[in-house]
Structures are given as structure tokens and as C-alpha cells.
Design an enzyme around this catalytic site. Sequence first.
Site, PDB file in Angstrom:
ATOM      1  N   LYS A 100       0.776  -1.130   0.106  1.00  0.00           N
ATOM      2  CA  LYS A 100       0.168   0.019  -0.082  1.00  0.00           C
ATOM      3  C   LYS A 100       1.032   1.069  -0.052  1.00  0.00           C
ATOM      4  O   LYS A 100       1.586   1.249   0.820  1.00  0.00           O
ATOM      5  CB  LYS A 100      -1.071  -0.063   1.093  1.00  0.00           C
ATOM      6  CG  LYS A 100      -2.188   0.966   1.309  1.00  0.00           C
ATOM      7  CD  LYS A 100      -3.287   0.848   2.180  1.00  0.00           C
ATOM      8  CE  LYS A 100      -4.235   1.814   2.160  1.00  0.00           C
ATOM      9  NZ  LYS A 100      -5.116   2.016   3.222  1.00  0.00           N
ATOM     10  N   GLU A 113     -18.936  -5.886  10.799  1.00  0.00           N
ATOM     11  CA  GLU A 113     -19.979  -5.176  11.469  1.00  0.00           C
ATOM     12  C   GLU A 113     -21.134  -5.991  12.438  1.00  0.00           C
ATOM     13  O   GLU A 113     -21.373  -5.877  13.472  1.00  0.00           O
ATOM     14  CB  GLU A 113     -20.765  -4.250  10.537  1.00  0.00           C
ATOM     15  CG  GLU A 113     -19.747  -3.188  10.119  1.00  0.00           C
ATOM     16  CD  GLU A 113     -19.114  -3.590   8.680  1.00  0.00           C
ATOM     17  OE1 GLU A 113     -18.366  -2.867   8.146  1.00  0.00           O
ATOM     18  OE2 GLU A 113     -19.312  -5.013   8.325  1.00  0.00           O
ATOM     19  N   ARG A 167     -25.300  -2.726   7.879  1.00  0.00           N
ATOM     20  CA  ARG A 167     -24.770  -4.233   7.794  1.00  0.00           C
ATOM     21  C   ARG A 167     -24.997  -5.101   9.002  1.00  0.00           C
ATOM     22  O   ARG A 167     -24.876  -6.262   9.051  1.00  0.00           O
ATOM     23  CB  ARG A 167     -23.218  -4.221   7.359  1.00  0.00           C
ATOM     24  CG  ARG A 167     -22.893  -3.194   6.288  1.00  0.00           C
ATOM     25  CD  ARG A 167     -21.354  -3.403   5.697  1.00  0.00           C
ATOM     26  NE  ARG A 167     -21.262  -4.285   4.641  1.00  0.00           N
ATOM     27  CZ  ARG A 167     -20.352  -4.872   4.184  1.00  0.00           C
ATOM     28  NH1 ARG A 167     -19.082  -4.082   4.401  1.00  0.00           N
ATOM     29  NH2 ARG A 167     -20.372  -5.879   3.211  1.00  0.00           N
TER      30      ARG A 167
END
Length: 636
Positions: free
Chosen positions: A276, A362, A390
Site C-alpha cells: 500500500k 459489523e 450491515r
Amino acid sequence: MVDASSYALLGQINGPDDLRKLDESALEPLAVELRRFLIETLGRVGGHFAANLGTVELTLALHYLMDTPRDRLVWDVGHQAYPHKVLTGRRARMETIRKHNGLAPFPHRDESEYDTFGTGHSSTSLSAAVGMAVADRLQRKPGDTPRKVVAVIGDGGISAGMAFEALNHMGSLDTDVLVIFNDNDMSISENVGALRDHSARVLLGELDTPRDTHTYARRVAERTVTPPDRPGALFETLGIDYLGPVDGHNFNTLVPALRDALAGSGPRLLHVTTIKGKGFSPAEADPIGYHGVTQFDPVTGDMPKGSNAAPTYTQVFSQWLCDAAAADDKLVAITPAMREGSGLVEFSRQYPERYFDVAIAEQHAVTLGAGMAADGLHPVVAIYSTFLQRGYDQLIHDIAIQNLPVLLALDRGGLVGADGATHHGAFDLSFLRCIPNMIVMAPSDEDECRRMLTTGVQCGQPAAVRYPRGRGPNVDIESNLKPLEVGRARVLRHALGRRRPRVAMLAFGCMVAPALEAAEILDATVVDMRFVKPMDERMILDMADEADLLVTLEDNAIAGGAGSGVNEVLAARHVSVPVLNLGLPDAFVEHGGREVLLSELGLDATGIQRSIQRRLRAKDLDRSSGLPIARGFDER
């Protein structure tokens, strides 16, 4: 705008067909140009940054080898899809990304035929890819070449339950889908969890070992018996062939591995390792800080210094959480992979044993809080409004039905701005206030936010405090932990009584500030309702008795929202008074600056004033008092 002529190769690429005309040896210099283009462009306009630098080579290789858009390429979340946008005809518009009427922040089906599936939330790509593969199989005519279906998912996204549900189904169907497991050991924050630890062990043991392209051939013969120490044992147990790992920044290994993987059939997964922030040293060193940027120096990486203005609501929550934990040793905090975004960094440092990052999960986060509350802890689930969607079943089934004292700290309530429809917290007041046992609060300023959080953690039942992105009106914040009286609103401005018709505004949360501004012109009463549930019924009835027009204001969908709650109170008491409900429309609001969107929707002070003026021109309002109509309320 970046001058395309300064990019010898990239300037020639107007779509994947142009890319496929290049010799394979041109991919490396093209990757250098594409990465430089992203750095220069996003240095000026901002956007999701570090994740995109990490997928430059992978994106080039995929479009080079696949027949997109006929072949289906699905990006999970979409944080990493900017190179995809550049290569699919949108290079000239990249400076508009995330701006009002500009390019969408994530893949968007209405924007390009190459965006095969709209994304924004994580872990959806595998389910979508399985669906596309099934659709191709059922609709393909005899003699037609099968479409290739590829899903790119990160090591953060693949840890979510939905991804494993899709993997489980994919393996049982023997679906012809290739999963690219983009492993950079990051989501927005650092990755956590057992899957991350397993992946790290795989890389430590195998990444440095030279491999020829035959290593990535499909392992059909070994499907039935998978030794537990095999790096792909987890996936192969589900009936998915594991290939890799392969260096995602080295075309010499990436292209052959991807070519072989695409030539295979059935469910298979290619493990690709990336970095990243690759190619920009400040982002490699701080991938969290450079995940999303505003502007920065494309040479040094320096970003503009933040002002010492009012704290954000996230910072108010962060300070409250640490203060509350100091006073309550049973308080614990839970986040689904949003430590930085939700303001949990300082808490995680001060109280590591009471801090729980569950990764992108979640549903688990909500029920984990329920389990903690069931056995005496005081859990605070810090979650973005849009992500609570969610975990809605868990909120009802595991928290509310059992009346467990879990506090939901809902950040990014209302319009969030540049991330658009997938990230606006547009529906929370509607879906929360219909749940029995819930207390739902919306603060109008920073001190109110702190007091509501205290109320929520002390009330002994399920509670939610919903606050917006950004800063409040910069009021003084009391340091004590003082709760509010549940269900009690407050009048912030009384009309002076000089104008008719009389207007009373019942404002929720951050809509209080523009309501006060508009009220100065309209000479209206303004009530900070504070509680969406339970509502202050006495206050609503008093205002209905005093005013000729009630106006409700919220940055939530009007349908089923706080204004609907006011209407229900009036209907239940058989009170007839004109009501104007102002809020978000029955449509998905696209991306753009938050203030721009509020203005466009008529939810800034000027828009509120104009909406009330239009309503006051209606003939059903009482003008019998003879008092002058408020400025602008003429009958033209």
C-alpha cells in the site's frame, strides 16, 4: 489538469484495447507513468491514494490479459480502482473525482461499462462475481466463449463474513470465478485477526522462494486431500484452488501467474502481495495517513497543516471515550476496522485491554457488544452510520429484543460529502426509531454530543448517538460527565411575535445551526429536539398550539425519519396543524462537498428560509391577525 503529452505511453491509452496493443515489455515503463500520474493528480485534488498506488501493476496486468468489458472485472470496495478508471477512458476527468458532478469515488455502473458492479462497502465483490458467473452460464448460447469473471478483494475485505459466505457457495457450485487476493496487510487501518496472521506466516515461509510459472497451474489432483500446513489449506478446504503467493509489483512473475490463473476453470484464488503506497515513500511509510488525502506536495508528500479550529465530532467522541473509561472500568470499545476514522486511536493506547478491533465485521461487532453487555460490561460500538446498516439484524435480534445496554456511537450521520451515496448516513434515524427499547439522540453541538454519549452509556438500555462528519459550532465543552434528561427537548430561540404566520422549527442534530440562522430572518421559534426517540411530545404539542406552521428539519431521509415521528405524535393526539417536513429526498444523493450538497437540497439556511416562505404562501395558513407577513412572504 495534468498534461497527457508529458506521458509518452499513458497518453496513448484511451482504453484497454490500446493497452493490449503494447508489447509486454512496455508494461513496466507504463506502470511508472501511471503511478506518477496518480501522484501528480491526487496531489492537487486529493482522494483515495495509498491503496491505488499499490494496485498499479495488478490493474495493468488484468486489463492487458482480460477482454474487458466483456470479461467481468469486479473491484471490492473500490478504494483501489483509480488506476482502473484511468485505463478505461476517464484519465482526462480524474481531477473531478469525488467532486460534485465529477467522477464517482468508487466503481459506478452508470459511469462506465467497465464498472461492472457498483461498490463502496467492502466484501461484496465475491458474491457479485459468483452471480455474474452463474448468469453467464445460464444465458450463454451453444458455441459462445465463456466470459471470464474476476473479483479483486483485499486482505481486509476477505476477512468479513460476507466474503466467506461467498467463498463457501462458490466452492460448492464449482463456479468459474477467479479471486485475486490483494494482500497488502492493510485495510484502512492495520489488518487484524487470525486470517491476517495466517497470511503473514505464508509470506514469511514462501514469498522469497523462486517459483516458475508451472507453480501456479491448477492443482486438480490435490483437491480431495489438503494437508493443514499447506499455505492455501483454508481456501482449498472450501473447494477453491489456491495459487501463489506472487509479487504484485513484478511483471515477470505477475503476468505469467495471472495468465495461468485466467486459463484455469472452476473456483480459484490467486494470492498477490502488494505494498500500500507503493512507489511514494511517504505513503509507504504511513499508509494509514495517506489512505485518503486532501492535497499534498507530490515531491515531499507534505500536506497542509490543519487549523486549530473547533474539534470535530469524532474528536469530541474520542475525548469523551477516554474520560468515560477513566471513570468506569467496565467500559469497553469495539470498532469494525475503523480505529482512526472513528476516533479510537487514543483509547486503544490508554486502554489496550478494553479495545477490540474486530476487522471488517459489523455483524460480529454488534453482537460482540451484546454478549459483553449480557455479562455486565458497558460496551460502546463505534461505527459509521452507513456501516451499521450491515449489522441491522443483530441490532434488533441481539441487542434490542433483549434490551441490552449497548451504546452505538454513530459517526458520519447525514451527508458525508465526497464518498457519496454508499457512505451517506441518510437512513439511520428512520431505521433506528422504529426499533422498540431504543433511545436515539442527535446532538446540535459538541457539548450536547458529550452529554448524549454519557446519557447513552448510563441509561441502562440500547442507545444510539448519531453525529455528523466534521466540526460543530464550536461551543464550550464541559469536562464533567453529565447526562441529559431522556426525552427532553429545549427551546433555543423564541419568536418575538412581530410576524404572522407564526413559525416554529423543530430541528434535529446539526440542522439546528441553519435553523437558527434562518429563524433570525423569519422570526421563528427554534427547538433543539435532541431526542429522536423518545420524542418530547409535550414540546411538540406546545409548539403546535403556539404556531401556525411547524417545520421539522433533519439531515436524514424524510421517509420514516424524525419529521415522520413528529407527524405521528400530532396524528395520535388528533392535533391539526400545517407541518412542513424538510430533510433528504426519496433518492440516493450522489457525491460532492457536504456544504454543496446541503445547499443543493435546500438544507442550508437560505434553502430552509425559501422552503418556509413557499409554504407560507399557501392559503391554508392563518393570516387573520393582521400582523405583517415576514419579509419575503409576499403573494407574488
